[in-house]
Design a protein around this motif. Sequence first.
Motif, PDB file in Angstrom:
ATOM      1  N   PRO A 169      45.240-109.340  14.851  1.00  0.00           N
ATOM      2  CA  PRO A 169      45.721-109.803  13.530  1.00  0.00           C
ATOM      3  C   PRO A 169      45.169-111.174  13.213  1.00  0.00           C
ATOM      4  O   PRO A 169      45.255-112.086  13.998  1.00  0.00           O
ATOM      5  CB  PRO A 169      47.238-109.822  13.688  1.00  0.00           C
ATOM      6  N   VAL A 170      44.553-111.274  12.043  1.00  0.00           N
ATOM      7  CA  VAL A 170      43.997-112.557  11.606  1.00  0.00           C
ATOM      8  C   VAL A 170      44.751-113.053  10.385  1.00  0.00           C
ATOM      9  O   VAL A 170      45.340-114.106  10.400  1.00  0.00           O
ATOM     10  CB  VAL A 170      42.495-112.414  11.276  1.00  0.00           C
ATOM     11  N   ALA A 171      44.692-112.307   9.328  1.00  0.00           N
ATOM     12  CA  ALA A 171      45.390-112.715   8.087  1.00  0.00           C
ATOM     13  C   ALA A 171      45.643-111.466   7.274  1.00  0.00           C
ATOM     14  O   ALA A 171      45.028-110.429   7.494  1.00  0.00           O
ATOM     15  CB  ALA A 171      44.556-113.711   7.312  1.00  0.00           C
ATOM     16  N   ALA A 172      46.551-111.586   6.338  1.00  0.00           N
ATOM     17  CA  ALA A 172      46.882-110.447   5.477  1.00  0.00           C
ATOM     18  C   ALA A 172      45.986-110.488   4.243  1.00  0.00           C
ATOM     19  O   ALA A 172      46.217-111.295   3.355  1.00  0.00           O
ATOM     20  CB  ALA A 172      48.348-110.503   5.068  1.00  0.00           C
ATOM     21  N   LYS A 182      44.286-114.256   1.659  1.00  0.00           N
ATOM     22  CA  LYS A 182      45.039-115.390   1.134  1.00  0.00           C
ATOM     23  C   LYS A 182      46.075-115.802   2.184  1.00  0.00           C
ATOM     24  O   LYS A 182      46.798-114.970   2.725  1.00  0.00           O
ATOM     25  CB  LYS A 182      45.728-114.995  -0.175  1.00  0.00           C
ATOM     26  N   ILE A 183      46.096-117.114   2.475  1.00  0.00           N
ATOM     27  CA  ILE A 183      47.044-117.640   3.464  1.00  0.00           C
ATOM     28  C   ILE A 183      48.441-117.591   2.872  1.00  0.00           C
ATOM     29  O   ILE A 183      48.712-118.200   1.838  1.00  0.00           O
ATOM     30  CB  ILE A 183      46.677-119.069   3.871  1.00  0.00           C
ATOM     31  N   ILE A 184      49.288-116.806   3.517  1.00  0.00           N
ATOM     32  CA  ILE A 184      50.679-116.699   3.047  1.00  0.00           C
ATOM     33  C   ILE A 184      51.552-117.758   3.708  1.00  0.00           C
ATOM     34  O   ILE A 184      52.321-118.474   3.046  1.00  0.00           O
ATOM     35  CB  ILE A 184      51.239-115.290   3.338  1.00  0.00           C
ATOM     36  N   GLU A 185      51.428-117.883   5.006  1.00  0.00           N
ATOM     37  CA  GLU A 185      52.271-118.838   5.737  1.00  0.00           C
ATOM     38  C   GLU A 185      51.542-119.238   7.008  1.00  0.00           C
ATOM     39  O   GLU A 185      50.895-118.410   7.667  1.00  0.00           O
ATOM     40  CB  GLU A 185      53.623-118.201   6.093  1.00  0.00           C
TER      41      GLU A 185
END
Length: 680
Positions: A428-431, A672-675
């Motif tokens: 997992p990297v990013a959503a 996109k960075i969510i958190e």
Amino acid sequence: MESPLALYRRYRPETFQEVIGQEHVTEPLRVALANNRVNHAYLFSGPRGCGKTTSARILARALNCELAPVADPCGECDSCRDLARGGPGSIDVIEIDAASHGGVDDARDLREKAFFAPVRSRYKVYIIDEAHMVTTQGFNALLKLVEEPPPHLRFIFATTEPDKVIATIRSRTHHYPFRLIPPRLLSSYLSELCIQEGVSIEQAALPLLVRAGAGSARDTLSVLDQLLGGAGPEGVTYALASGLLGYTPDTLLDEVVDAFAAGDGSAVFGVVDKVIETGQDPRRFTEDLLRRLRDLVIISAVPDAPATGLIDVSEDQGERLIAQAARFGAAELSRAADIVATGLTEMRGATAPRLLLELICARVLLPGADHSTDGVLARLDRLERRAAITGSPSDAVAAPAPASAPAPAQDRPAQSRPAPREPEAPAPVAAPEPPPAAPVPPARPVEVVPETPEPQRAPEPEPAPATAGTSVLSLVDVRRLWPDIVEATKQRRRVTWIHLTQHAQVVAVDAATLTLGFSNAGARESFDNGGSPEIVRQAAIDVVGTDWKVETIVDPGASADVPPPPPPATPEPVRPVSSEPVAQRAEPDGPPAWMSDDAAPAEPEPPAAAKPDPVSVGAAREAIKGTRPAGAGADSGPDLAAADADAHPDDLDADSDELGGADLLARELGAKIIEEIPNK
């Protein structure tokens, strides 16, 4: 030696039977004279030069003829000779020009003299010309006399504006409205006069004379008198009439109409330049063009209009007009006439008539930019004419490629390349955020296709049987269909399409040969050596149904008839997220391998259920740089050299621009960075 009288004076009618084009007036007057039922006052109205004053003189001669009551004067008695053409006149027939004698004092003087009996004739006749110029006070002074004249008195009022004659005078007269002379009748009359004068006249010049006279016999005879004075041994020719009267030559009108039919903007604006360079009036050219379009509109509705006299043109010109009308549709002609009529109104008083004329031509040439009902109907007319020319609608160009045709470059599978190895389960990297555009289509199975020397060509349709092997199309028709032929070559060979859109145009066509002109010798040589003439021949068979031999020439003035459309944007393939480190290598000199024609298809994006959960930004950065996989501990990073050796040869350096974590994720993955969760 004295000069002869003007034509309109030498040939002034002396009887009602000689008056042309006014039978609705002359016949009732002849019957009234023969039956001795003549009124005491008449009002003759109508346009100038149509016979009002002449008919008033004939009526006065008939009233005072010794054989009266008679329909036409005898021409033998003293009264008839005095009032004949070139005669001294009669003291009992008084002509008054109301333009200079229309005041109340003149009316009072007339009223005092009117009560005196005639000297030699039966009646004293007052012919009041330009009666609308009499003032209201003058009419009021004459009112009692006109209403109850003495038995020997007759009044004849002649005017071009009967509404300006006061109602009390009009109600006491018999009103006879004169009309303009019909063009066909006036043309026959002019031909007879030229025979009597011993001067030949071309039939093509007669419509110009009639048009210049505008239905007035006197004005037309004045124009003919001018042309007879300047005619040489060959008589009155069309060139003499058009040049002296200032009308646009038919050759220019034919040229601009043919250019409109073919959509040839270069030829249209070339005609406009000729009009200006030859010193012609742009307004007169626009008026003549509108008249030509009017003739074509009528012929489009009534094909036999020239033969039946609905349009007064010579026989050869009528044939040309019929051929021109066949190249347009009714809606397209009506739209063009409306545009020219509106532009002609705008040109009145304009300081730059050439600019307005060019704008008018540009509007006529661009029905595709006109979203009104007329513009849509004009485009439908073009499609219907194209279907009539080719025998079937030329929609093969827009049809999808057959199954055997090669797929576009970005959709073809890789050739002679190993299948990509299956990636390991990505960490997992990013959503990644789904793009707003249309969803990515499901992935197709990757299969290796052996390299072939030439892609298989789609089977060629059979040419239309009506025109196969021969051509009945004119150069204008071929130029109208040329954009479709060029588009058809794009489906077969893109290089041929580029040559046609940038360097070539149609310069000639006959039953067996289509000749293309190229702007330079290099483009022509490249076209011929590359086998493009065969591509154009096959495209012409598909679109037109005609098998032409394609020949090429060098034409320095040639320019592309069809501007090339902008190439479609190639969508960037979606690349899957892999947990393997990205190899650090230099950018290639050329474009990336995945943008080439034989690139492998994009690998499918993982389904939504398998998308990884958000992880820390720091772990993602280190995973991208290849120091460790995302989510792994500090001591679990893989060996960088081993990662480089194991990297796929087509993998690009993800961070060659050193953008940083968030920007790099957005560029490469659309994520996109969510958190951000700090590492523990």
